[in-house]
Write a protein that holds these residues in place. Structure first.
Motif: not given
Length: 427
Positions: A360, A363, A375-377, A380, A397-398, A421
């Motif tokens: 990514f 970030v 941020l919460r992913w 991966a 994705f996030v 992002l």
């Protein structure tokens, strides 16, 4: 609160905030799910069992009790395990929503039927099994219409249709969702979320009246006859119809007080009509020219993995999962948020194409934005993305959580993060 009290937690999310909440209440935790969290300190006993399998969880619980264990309360934060938690709570005589109430909330046809009988405003809804039945209902209700799975989540398959051709395509798409394990495209594959969210024996297609108006989400905790609002979430951007993939949330609501009261009253009326007595709820409501109409009632707090509860906490200071656990422990539903809530909100950031994720970009820049809290992913490197709306609505994705002094500051932070992002693909 005595540390001897033990909570059975079914199908807990990997969200560490959720997992740590029982510990903050001084509870012992029996965790029933297939894969335990990496942090073994978050539970005392692990029951390695399919958290969506009612009979398997019951067998594991009986074994735990037979071996001298105890359970004082039952909870789940996951839509797919609500019926399991209800069955266990009923068997053990513990507080929780009944199996009938859970079915009434998870089966969207049953939701509509019961609300209609109780006089709670909701779109006209029919359940069909064939194209011919769908076309007949369309003749009765008239276009535009919305087609959706009888029981699923994440707006999977939900489609607005304007004519017969679109209805046939949407019906075929939705009716084909239930039997699929995965969705594939160009050699990439992702799991079918319907396998988790679908309610047993509820595999029809709903044909529903389309109602115009802005949509809002309301979170509640309830017990002992009290239904307490955690927050009203505004959805500041319109859906990209004909699909209804969730976007940004913002709290507190900017609706006039009279409209907020109408939403709350209608949502509580819906919960009562469906038999919801102990637990949490996430209620979707559209404010139409004639007043609020219930779109759906989810018998659990909003945001198993999303930042719904975190956004409420940033705004009001109240942590919904804690209050939900207090409700299932039989404690009074009694909490107070900030007198002047802080503007907060979150947004999912969606991948732009099918492929394999290599990483990514943006970030550090996104994390440094004023107002961005976390941020919460959701994906991966090495994961696949399959852009296949609406049968596979999962391409986030996030998630980005933000707060600010003004609503405009929150939305600006979320929009800037969304621009920064970006997924990087293997090829």
């Amino acid at each position: 609160m005595s540390e001897s009290r033990t909570l059975l937690l079914i199908a807990s999310s990997a969200n560490p905030d959720l997992l740590s909440t029982p510990r903050a209440l001084g509870l012992r935790v029996v965790l029933a799910n297939a894969v335990p969290p990496a942090d073994g300190g978050l539970h005392d006993v692990h029951l390695p069992v399919d958290e969506f399998d009612e009979e398997a969880v019951l067998a594991a619980v009986r074994g735990h009790l037979a071996g001298g264990g105890r359970i004082d309360a039952v909870a789940t934060f996951h839509e797919g395990s609500l019926h399991v938690a209800a069955r266990v709570a009923a068997e053990l005589g513990l507080p929780g929503n009944s199996q009938e109430a859970v079915r009434a909330m998870r089966d969207k046809y049953e939701t509509g039927r019961r609300l209609d009988e109780a006089g709670v405003p909701t779109p006209a809804t029919r359940v069909v099994r064939t194209r011919a039945e769908a076309l007949a209902v369309a003749g009765e209700l008239s276009y535009p219409l919305v087609l959706k799975p009888q029981a699923s989540g994440a707006s999977q398959g939900v489609t607005k249709v304007a004519d017969e051709a679109e209805l046939k395509a949407a019906f075929d798409n939705i009716s084909g969702i239930y039997g699929r394990d995965s969705f594939s495209e160009d050699g990439y594959s992702v799991p079918n979320v319907a396998r988790v969210y679908a309610y047993p024996d509820a595999e029809g297609v709903l044909v529903q009246e389309y109602v115009r108006g802005d949509e809002f989400a309301l979170d509640f905790v309830y017990g002992g006859g009290e239904y307490r609002l955690l927050a009203i979430h505004d959805k500041p951007y319109p859906f990209a119809e004909p699909h209804f993939i969730e976007g940004a949330y913002a709290t507190p609501s900017q609706l006039p007080e009279v409209d907020q009261k109408a939403l709350i009253t209608t949502a509580v009326d819906a919960l009562r009509a469906l038999g919801a007595t102990v637990g949490g709820a996430h209620v979707e409501v559209r404010l139409t020219p004639s007043g609020p109409k219930i779109i759906e009632v989810n018998g659990r707090l909003g945001g198993t993995n999303a930042f719904v509860q975190e956004s409420i906490r940033e705004s009001t200071g109240v942590w919904g999962p804690r209050e939900y656990l207090r409700a299932v422990l039989g404690e009074p539903v009694d909490f107070t948020g900030k007198e002047n809530p802080t503007p907060a909100g979150f947004t999912p950031v969606l991948a732009d194409r099918t492929g394999e994720l290599a990483g990514f970009e943006g970030v550090a820049e996104a994390e440094a934005l004023p107002g961005v809290v976390a941020l919460r992913w959701m994906a991966a490197p090495g994961d696949h993305v399959v852009i296949k709306y609406p049968e596979n609505p999962v391409s986030c994705f996030v998630l980005v959580l933000a707060r600010g002094e003004r609503r405009e500051d929150v939305l600006s932070a979320l929009e800037s993060a969304d621009q920064l992002l970006k997924p990087v693909y293997v090829n």
